[in-house]
Scaffold this active site. Sequence first.
Site, PDB file in Angstrom:
ATOM      1  N   ASP A  39      10.972  -0.601  -7.925  1.00 28.31           N
ATOM      2  CA  ASP A  39      10.437  -0.973  -6.621  1.00 28.31           C
ATOM      3  C   ASP A  39      10.249  -2.484  -6.549  1.00 28.31           C
ATOM      4  O   ASP A  39       9.905  -3.135  -7.547  1.00 28.31           O
ATOM      5  CB  ASP A  39       9.100  -0.276  -6.367  1.00 28.31           C
TER       6      ASP A  39
ATOM      7  N   ASP B 242      -3.664   1.118  -7.508  1.00 33.84           N
ATOM      8  CA  ASP B 242      -4.713   1.947  -8.080  1.00 33.84           C
ATOM      9  C   ASP B 242      -5.128   1.539  -9.495  1.00 33.84           C
ATOM     10  O   ASP B 242      -6.281   1.191  -9.734  1.00 33.84           O
ATOM     11  CB  ASP B 242      -4.293   3.429  -8.043  1.00 33.84           C
TER      12      ASP B 242
ATOM     13  N   ASP C 217      12.666   4.440 -11.633  1.00 33.90           N
ATOM     14  CA  ASP C 217      12.681   3.831 -10.306  1.00 33.90           C
ATOM     15  C   ASP C 217      12.323   2.356 -10.414  1.00 33.90           C
ATOM     16  O   ASP C 217      11.501   1.962 -11.249  1.00 33.90           O
ATOM     17  CB  ASP C 217      11.696   4.543  -9.372  1.00 33.90           C
TER      18      ASP C 217
END
EC number: 2.7.7.19
Length: 454
Positions: free
Chosen positions: A64, A149, A62
């Site tokens: 992003d 995170d 993916d």
Amino acid sequence: MPQTGGDASRPLIVARENHPISRANISPNALKVMYRLKEAGYQAFLVGGAVRDLLLGLSPKDFDVATNAHPDQVKQLFRNCRLIGRRFHLAHVRFGYEIIEVATFRAAHTPIDEDNSVDEGGHRVLDDRGRILRDNLYGTIEEDVWRRDFTANALYYNIEDFSVWDYVGGVADAQAKVLRLIGDPETRYREDPVRMLRAIRFAAKLEFQIHADTAAPISKLAWMLDGVPPARLFDEVNKLFLSGSAASAFDLLIRYGLLEHLFPDVTQALNESPDGVAAQLVRLGLAGTDERVRADKSVTPTFLFALLLWPAISRAYQRLNPQPGSEFQQMTLACEQATARQQARVAVPKRFTLPMREIISMQPRFNMRSGRRALRLLDHPRFRAAYDFLLLRVAAGDADPELGDWWTEIQSLPAEERIARVEQRPAGAVQGEAPRSGNRRRRRRRRHPAVSNP
């Protein structure tokens, strides 16, 4: 990789010539999105796991994008764009089967949630229809980084000059294969206990070591997973076990005391017999699942949860003490009991539990090999998945190897030979062998079969 940079509010910048990321390895569609944002006067960065993977020489799945453009502004640039999300809009730009997710930089502390339409000063930020009146959801890249995170996931690839921006030491941690939370670990886990599962998932998937400070609070705070909605935990369990590193994730969950908060009945069964056949079946099945992912074969939650719940189902079945002729019904009941108890922790949708129950309930029927009725099992829509589960039971020592050999051979025979084989078999021969006790060690080790899916 030499870096340049300044204080905590400025990134360390890795220039193009000092890092291995090439546009040739970035999705062409992600590049289109970033270039169009740049040409419209906005900042555009490839962000997160894709940057981490490219730094490590891996191929991201993916891509992003993060930007200072607001969602409505992104939508104006792309006709193939759809906004999703209620609290914080994300832009999904679709190119055929590929979706490039575009997120606006978030403020360090977003003061609204799903049930609150005022900010900390009492000012309304949403109208009655949920439209944003104030843009305090959005911030700068310097604020956005603190919403993330782990340091290795907080890296930004700048399409302006192809540099990598690093505010939190993520480049060094990625190179050292260290997983480190941004900020105080205990505080971050208390903000969102699911971060403990994310730590396990990334450590297993990337073969990273969890930094001592990041690992220290996990066992202490594991109980907080009990308050996470079961539906959300279902999604996290799928990510843990269907990403190609299930076997490693399983061991880490046990090591940090998290498995008991996801699968309490299973943990109890495994604690009673850590080397028993039920535990062996789970480990063999998870290893087979990882092989399927690496081979780019399909995997589904149906077979996964059959594996994970088998120790609890097997114990429930033994407690029912089924009599000859009642094995199928009792196995179905044991599956229903174990599944119902599990739903309080991890909510598995019916579209997965119903076919899972069929796979499990078919196991006693494999013992019935005389008469033409036995062949009807071959036509069952779940036969292949149930047969693969049988082979796992054989490999783990939970079923007689001769049983697996018989069903393997019968599938290869012409129809007439199949009929002759079952009619020659004495009626009632081995008509109800129960799954073996989880306390019994397996007798022989066999290579685990490839795991199928219904």
